[in-house]
Design a protein around this motif. Structure first.
Motif, short mmCIF file in Angstrom:
data_model
loop_
_atom_site.label_atom_id
_atom_site.label_comp_id
_atom_site.label_asym_id
_atom_site.label_seq_id
_atom_site.Cartn_x
_atom_site.Cartn_y
_atom_site.Cartn_z
N ALA A 171 0.84 -1.21 0.00
CA ALA A 171 0.00 0.00 0.00
C ALA A 171 0.87 1.26 0.00
N ARG A 172 0.47 2.21 -0.82
CA ARG A 172 1.17 3.50 -0.86
C ARG A 172 0.28 4.65 -0.35
N SER A 173 -1.04 4.42 -0.34
CA SER A 173 -1.96 5.46 0.14
C SER A 173 -3.04 4.83 1.01
N VAL A 174 -3.29 5.44 2.15
CA VAL A 174 -4.27 4.95 3.11
C VAL A 174 -5.13 6.12 3.59
N VAL A 175 -6.43 5.89 3.65
CA VAL A 175 -7.35 6.87 4.23
C VAL A 175 -8.04 6.23 5.42
N ILE A 176 -7.93 6.87 6.58
CA ILE A 176 -8.56 6.38 7.81
C ILE A 176 -9.84 7.17 8.05
N HIS A 193 -5.23 7.64 20.39
CA HIS A 193 -3.77 7.64 20.52
C HIS A 193 -3.14 6.46 19.78
N VAL A 194 -3.83 5.32 19.79
CA VAL A 194 -3.33 4.17 19.04
C VAL A 194 -3.45 4.43 17.55
N VAL A 195 -4.51 5.11 17.14
CA VAL A 195 -4.65 5.50 15.73
C VAL A 195 -3.47 6.37 15.30
N LYS A 196 -3.08 7.30 16.18
CA LYS A 196 -1.93 8.16 15.89
C LYS A 196 -0.65 7.32 15.76
N GLU A 197 -0.46 6.36 16.66
CA GLU A 197 0.72 5.49 16.59
C GLU A 197 0.70 4.65 15.31
N PHE A 198 -0.47 4.16 14.94
CA PHE A 198 -0.61 3.37 13.72
C PHE A 198 -0.29 4.23 12.49
N THR A 199 -0.77 5.49 12.52
CA THR A 199 -0.48 6.42 11.44
C THR A 199 1.02 6.66 11.30
N ASP A 200 1.68 6.87 12.43
CA ASP A 200 3.14 7.10 12.40
C ASP A 200 3.87 5.88 11.86
N ARG A 201 3.39 4.67 12.22
CA ARG A 201 4.04 3.46 11.75
C ARG A 201 3.91 3.33 10.23
N LEU A 202 2.72 3.63 9.72
CA LEU A 202 2.53 3.57 8.27
C LEU A 202 3.38 4.64 7.56
N SER A 203 3.41 5.84 8.14
CA SER A 203 4.19 6.92 7.52
C SER A 203 5.66 6.58 7.47
N SER A 204 6.17 5.89 8.49
CA SER A 204 7.58 5.50 8.50
C SER A 204 7.90 4.50 7.40
N ARG A 205 6.88 3.85 6.86
CA ARG A 205 7.06 2.91 5.75
C ARG A 205 6.84 3.59 4.40
N ASP A 235 -2.80 18.76 8.98
CA ASP A 235 -2.68 18.57 7.53
C ASP A 235 -3.27 17.24 7.07
N ARG A 236 -3.35 16.29 7.96
CA ARG A 236 -3.87 14.97 7.58
C ARG A 236 -5.41 14.92 7.59
N LEU A 237 -6.06 15.88 8.22
CA LEU A 237 -7.52 15.87 8.33
C LEU A 237 -8.12 16.49 7.08
N VAL A 238 -8.88 15.70 6.35
CA VAL A 238 -9.46 16.15 5.07
C VAL A 238 -10.97 16.02 5.14
N GLU A 239 -11.68 17.08 4.79
CA GLU A 239 -13.14 17.05 4.84
C GLU A 239 -13.71 16.20 3.71
N MET A 240 -14.98 15.85 3.87
CA MET A 240 -15.63 14.89 2.98
C MET A 240 -15.55 15.30 1.51
N GLU A 241 -15.82 16.56 1.21
CA GLU A 241 -15.84 16.99 -0.19
C GLU A 241 -14.47 16.85 -0.85
#
Length: 456
Positions: free
Chosen positions: A300-305, A318-330, A361-367
Motif C-alpha cells: 500500500a502507498r496510500s491509506v485513508v482512515i 492515541h493508538v490510531v496516531k501510533e498506527f499512522t506514524d508506523r505507516l508513515s515511516s514505511r 494537515d492529515r484531516l481532510v473534509e468529505m468533499e
C-alpha cells in the motif's frame, strides 16, 4: 464614569466573542478562538461585577464557588471521548441559569413589566427551561443512561404540540392580563420543562449532533431575550451570536445528512432496526484476524482512515496516531476522512484526533477526500457506520438515501474495524460489510490496532 468603563469592557468582550467565532472556523486557529472567547467572557463577568447597582457580593460569591466546584471536575476529569455529553450538560446549565434569571425577574417585578416586556420574558423562560430538560435528555441518550433509539408513543406529535400551544396561551395570558399570576407562571414553567422532554424523547442517537446544535441556538436566543429585558447590550449580542451560530451549524448538519429540521425533530430515524446477517443476497461477510489483515499494507502507498464513534468509545485515538506514524515511516501517505456528523457532536472526531496530536494537515473534509478514494489502496474504517454506508446512494427505500457519505466503497481495499455486526444509530444495515473487497475485523478498536501495529 464607572458605567463608561463597563461599556468599554463590554465592547472589548463583544469584539473577542466575534473573533472567537471567526477563529474557531479554522482548525489551525481553533485554540486561539477558544482563548479569545474565554478571555472575552472573563472581561464581561468582571465588568458586570463592577456595576454600581450591585450592593452585595455574598450570593454572587456563593454561586461562583458552586459553579467552580462543578465545572472544574467536569473539565479536568471527564475524558475527551465524553465531550458530547459535557457539551450537553453545559447547554443544560446555561439554559437553567437563563430560565432562573427570567423567573426571578418575573416574581420581582412581573406586574410592572408591561405586556411587551412580559412577552419577551416568557419567550426567554420558555426557551431556557425547554433547553434545560432537552439537554439533560440529550446527555442521557449520549451517555446511554437512556435508550439511544427514539422513544415513541401513540399521538406523540399531538401531545407535544398541545403542550407547546398551552404554554404559548399561558404566556399570552400572563402578558396581556395586567395582574400578577404567580401560580400561573409556575404552571408555565412546568409546561416549558415538559415540552423539552417531549421534544427530545422521540429523537434517536443518530440525530444527537443536530439536536445539540439546535439546543445551543435555543439557549443563545434565551440569553438574547434576557438581554433585551435587562437592557444589557452585551448579553443581547452574545446571545445573538450563540443563537445564530447554533442555527447555522444545525443547517450544516442537516445538509450533511440530507435531512430537514422537521425530519430531524419528528422523523424518529432509527426506530426501525435492520438486522445484519452473515449472508445477504448471495454475498457473505468476510471476517479476518488482525494478523491476516496486516498483509494488505505490504504494497500500500496510500491509506485513508475514517474515524467514527467506535474510535471514541474504544478511546483509540492515541493508538490510531501510533498506527499512522508506523505507516508513515514505511513511506505510506496517510490521510483522515472527516464526515461532518461523525461521532456524537459536530467536530467530535477533530477534537479526539487533535488530543492525540494528529497533524491538522492529515484531516481532510468529505468533499475533498471523496475524489481520492478511487486511487486509495486501503480505506480503514474505525468504528464508523452510517457515514460510510453505500445504501445512501443505492437504496431509495433506505432512511439514509441521499445523505452525503464518505465513499470508502470506491477504495481498492477496505478494512472495517467494528465490535460486531450491530447497526449504527440509524438502525440501517451497512452494505459495505458485504463487498468482496471489504475485510471485516471484529473487536475493540484499540486492541485490534495494537495488534496491527505489532504485525507491521
Amino acid at each position: 464614569m464607572v458605567d463608561l468603563w463597563v461599556q468599554l469592557a463590554y465592547l472589548i468582550a463583544a469584539a473577542l466573542f466575534i473573533l472567537s467565532l471567526k477563529w474557531m472556523n479554522e482548525v489551525r486557529t481553533a485554540r486561539l478562538g477558544n482563548w479569545a472567547g474565554t478571555i472575552g467572557m472573563a472581561i464581561a463577568v468582571v465588568a458586570t461585577l463592577g456595576k454600581p447597582e450591585i450592593h452585595s457580593f455574598l450570593w454572587i460569591g456563593v454561586a461562583l464557588v458552586l459553579g467552580t466546584a462543578i465545572g472544574t471536575p467536569m473539565a479536568l476529569l471527564m475524558p475527551m471521548t465524553a465531550v458530547p455529553q459535557r457539551t450537553a450538560l453545559s447547554h443544560a446549565f446555561g439554559a437553567l441559569a437563563a430560565g432562573l434569571v427570567g423567573t426571578a425577574e418575573y416574581y420581582l417585578r412581573g406586574s410592572s413589566l408591561g405586556a411587551g416586556a412580559t412577552a419577551i420574558l416568557c419567550a426567554e423562560v420558555l426557551l431556557g427551561f425547554l433547553t434545560f430538560t432537552g439537554s439533560l435528555l440529550a446527555f442521557g441518550k449520549l451517555h446511554e443512561i437512556l435508550p439511544t433509539r427514539p422513544i415513541l408513543y401513540p399521538g406523540r406529535h399531538f401531545v407535544s404540540f398541545a403542550v407547546l400551544g398551552l404554554a404559548i396561551l399561558t404566556a399570552l395570558w400572563l402578558a396581556f392580563v395586567p395582574t400578577a399570576h404567580g401560580v400561573l407562571f409556575g404552571f408555565f414553567i412546568v409546561l416549558a420543562l415538559l415540552f423539552g422532554v417531549l421534544l427530545v424523547l422521540p429523537i434517536g442517537g443518530a440525530d444527537m449532533p443536530t439536536v445539540i446544535s439546535i439546543l445551543n441556538a435555543y439557549a443563545g436566543l434565551s440569553a438574547s431575550f434576557m438581554g433585551f429585558l435587562l437592557n444589557n447590550k452585551l448579553l443581547i449580542l452574545a446571545g445573538a451570536l450563540d443563537g445564530s451560530s447554533g442555527l447555522i451549524l444545525s443547517i450544516q448538519m442537516c445538509k450533511a445528512m440530507n435531512r430537514s429540521f422537521l425530519n430531524v425533530l419528528f422523523g424518529a430515524v432509527g426506530h426501525v432496526v435492520e438486522t445484519a446477517a452473515p449472508h445477504r443476497d448471495g454475498r457473505s461477510i468476510q471476517g479476518y484476524t488482525p494478523q491476516e489483515a496486516s498483509t494488505i499494507f505490504e504494497g500500500a502507498r496510500s491509506v485513508v482512515i475514517v474515524p467514527g464513534y467506535g474510535m471514541a468509545a474504544a478511546q483509540a485515538q492515541h493508538v490510531v496516531k501510533e498506527f499512522t506514524d508506523r505507516l508513515s515511516s514505511r513511506g505510506v501517505d496517510v490521510k483522515f476522512g472527516i464526515h461532518p456528523v461523525a461521532g456524537r457532536m459536530p467536530g467530535h472526531m477533530n477534537v479526539l484526533l487533535a488530543e492525540a496530536d494528529v497533524s491538522y494537515d492529515r484531516l481532510v473534509e468529505m468533499e475533498q477526500i471523496n475524489p481520492l478514494f478511487p486511487e486509495t489502496d486501503v480505506a480503514i474504517v474505525v468504528g464508523a457506520n452510517d457515514i460510510t454506508n453505500p445504501a445512501a446512494r443505492t437504496r431509495p427505500e433506505s432512511p439514509l438515501y441521499g445523505m452525503p457519505i464518505l465513499e470508502v466503497d470506491k477504495a481498492k481495499t477496505i478494512l472495517f474495524i467494528k465490535r460486531s455486526l450491530a447497526t449504527g444509530f440509524s438502525g440501517v444495515d451497512n452494505d459495505l460489510f458485504y463487498l468482496p473487497k471489504t475485510m471485516m475485523v471484529f473487536g475493540d478498536a484499540k486492541k485490534i490496532l495494537n495488534e496491527l501495529i505489532a504485525a507491521l
